[in-house]
Enzyme design. Structure first.
Site, PDB file in Angstrom:
ATOM      1  CE1 TYR A 125      -4.211   1.696   0.520  1.00  0.00           C
ATOM      2  CE2 TYR A 125      -2.788   3.274   1.608  1.00  0.00           C
ATOM      3  CZ  TYR A 125      -3.994   2.954   1.023  1.00  0.00           C
ATOM      4  OH  TYR A 125      -4.978   3.906   0.953  1.00  0.00           O
ATOM      5  CE1 TYR A 177      -4.740   6.449  -2.081  1.00  0.00           C
ATOM      6  CE2 TYR A 177      -7.066   6.895  -2.407  1.00  0.00           C
ATOM      7  CZ  TYR A 177      -6.008   6.640  -1.560  1.00  0.00           C
ATOM      8  OH  TYR A 177      -6.213   6.581  -0.214  1.00  0.00           O
TER       9      TYR A 177
END
Ligand code: ZN
Lengths: 400, 134
Positions: free
Chosen positions: A305, A353
């Site tokens: 992440y 994203y």
């Protein structure tokens, strides 16, 4: 690099059998529901499963698209299980975990998990916390503690990560150049991925340093993108998955991890935890490796992440790829392109994203051999979800 | 050019944190402590996170601390905070594990570890603890 057969734990018995994404853009011109629907249909088509067979849905708590809405657009006749899981970026792996648990308990057979957002053209991901019109900060039902942050101009996740990065530099001598290597790896990977928002825009270390400062020590390219788009994933039992169109990718283990001291609240209150430079990812890693009976040296490729470069650097430590404090030298060593390839689609920094869900999709594509940046022989992929609140991660493996 | 709107004021009526702001109104900086086991509970919670006691009290501290981390914000996000400005995290002298936030206009020279002192500024009648180098 590859574990000896038989050493792995038997796994969850469930697999990801389909993945789907929309185009990633800055202005989709469509609703989040339309995006979620398209990604879901693509994932189902990828799996060779009819929409009518979906009987479970998992949604991120932050998604504007409700499970009810998707039931309508996909025309699902009988959904027996749904769950809403997790704050923003901490959710995706946990969401897959809910799907696994639903399947194992017999609550559902075909579970769809999705994340959809107009993160650039709608409410911008970088807009931060609290309404900018609000005259009073905090006190909303307790536990968020915005009153300790917003009146001081501390209003975004980026500013919080800047404070974490600055402290990491103070304690361990971490440098901007080391963070730059993480940004460069993601950008390089995006150059072979035509779907990536940063495709066709290679970056040098000079470019990294010349970009404007956003919140020191983090500059523009330490920040993730803002994206309109959606990702969806279909989970079934591995046994059922063996009849699907593509090879099932086994979910070896999923773990969540939260503990006292992590600090409640959403994001900013994490700044008050005793050990600011260790994320709950550390606890997740312990739970995950134990369940999978694997360790960091067994990981062939990782989708970490990456809302910010510093988020990756701290996770390299928390997931045991190097010792605490050595994330900077490790990132600069070239390992992220060789022994531990990361974010092979470009990640949040250079693909899109999607709040951690594109990391799940890329994990699957990588192990299928469909990645645009394939890692030869990769059989074990770590997928981590966000930090710094209590979070989740999983290990995917080829089915054999 | 649009006028800079006022900075948001802290909520002072949350039952778990109201004591902090009430003390600030008296120009005192406090931390929440447990009457039973003397642990500090930060951020404030409705019970002691060490022993479970609900007998909590606000303890006054000196208002001295050290700079733990800081960031200079250059990218304009919130209209009430014109850039550049600086956000600081200060760890308390008596309880180094306890940190509070501060706001400084501009981009002053700051180095981790420097001594910081609390001061109180009024935001629309609410007293806000803030920090500057000692
Ligand atoms: Zn106590």
């Amino acid at each position: 690099m590859t574990p000896v057969p038989g050493e792995r734990a038997s796994g969850t018995g469930c697999s990801i059998v389909g993945v789907g994404t929309t185009e990633y853009s800055r202005a989709s011109g469509r609703t989040a529901l339309a995006l979620a629907t398209e990604a879901s249909l693509r994932a189902l088509d990828d799996a060779g499963i009819k929409a009518a067979e979906v009987d479970g849905i998992v949604r991120c708590t932050d998604d504007v698209v409700l499970h009810n809405d998707l039931i309508e657009t996909l025309a699902l006749p009988n959904v027996e299980f749904w769950a809403h899981g997790g704050l923003g970026g901490t959710a995706p792996s946990a969401m897959i975990g809910y799907a696994v648990n639903a399947i194992r308990s017999g609550s559902a057979k075909v579970v769809l998990a999705y994340r959809s957002l107009n993160g650039r053209s709608g409410r911008r991901v970088g807009a931060g916390y609290g309404s900018q019109q609000a005259v009073v900060a905090g006190g909303e039902e307790g536990g968020r503690y915005d009153e300790y942050f917003l009146p001081y101009g501390l209003t975004t996740a980026g500013q919080m990560y800047a404070l974490i990065a600055q402290r990491h530099m103070t304690e361990f001598g971490t440098t901007r150049e080391q963070l730059g290597h993480i940004a460069m790896t993601c950008r390089r990977n995006a150059q072979s991925n035509p779907a990536a928002q940063m495709y066709g825009r290679p970056m040098t270390m000079d470019d990294y340093f010349n970009a404007r400062m956003i919140s020191s020590p983090l500059g523009l390219f330490d920040y993730s993108l803002e994206t309109d788009g959606a990702c969806a994933v279909v989970v079934t039992s591995t046994e059922q998955g063996r009849d699907s169109k593509t090879a099932p990718i086994a979910i070896a283990a999923v773990a969540q991890g939260g503990s006292a001291g992590v600090q409640a609240g959403r994001t900013l209150s994490s700044l008050m935890r005793k050990d600011l430079l260790t994320f709950p990812s550390h606890l997740v890693a312990e739970n995950l490796y134990r369940r999978a009976n694997l360790g960091p040296s067994d990981i062939d490729v990782a989708q970490l992440y990456d809302c910010f470069t510093i988020t990756v650097l701290v996770q390299l430590e928390d997931y045991g790829f190097c010792v605490k404090g050595e994330g900077g030298p490790f990132a600069a060593s070239g390992a992220l392109d060789t022994t531990l390839p990361i974010n092979t689609s470009g990640g949040h920094l250079s693909e899109a994203y999607m709040h951690g869900m594109n990391h799940v999709v890329e994990g699957v594509r990588q192990l299928r051999g469909e990645s645009t940046r394939p890692v030869p022989g990769a059989e074990v992929c770590l997928v981590s979800s966000g930090a710094p609140p209590a979070t989740s991660a999983m290990i995917l493996t080829v089915d054999r | 050019m649009a006028q800079t709107p006022p900075r948001p004021t802290p909520c002072t009526t949350d039952p778990d944190t109201a004591g902090f702001w009430a003390a600030a109104q008296q120009e005192q900086l406090v931390v929440l402590t447990c009457r039973q086991c003397r642990s500090v509970v930060h951020l404030p919670r409705p019970r002691c996170t060490q022993c479970g006691s609900e007998e909590m009290e606000w303890t006054v501290v000196s208002g001295r601390g050290h700079l733990y981390s800081h960031t200079v914000v250059y990218h304009q996000i919130h209209p009430a905070f014109p850039v550049p400005y600086t956000v600081v995290l200060v760890s308390l002298e008596e309880y180094p594990e306890v940190r509070y936030t501060g706001y400084l206009p501009g981009a002053p020279d700051l180095v981790a570890g420097v001594a910081m002192n609390v001061f109180f500024e009024s935001l629309d009648g609410v007293s806000l603890p803030n920090w500057r180098s000692a």
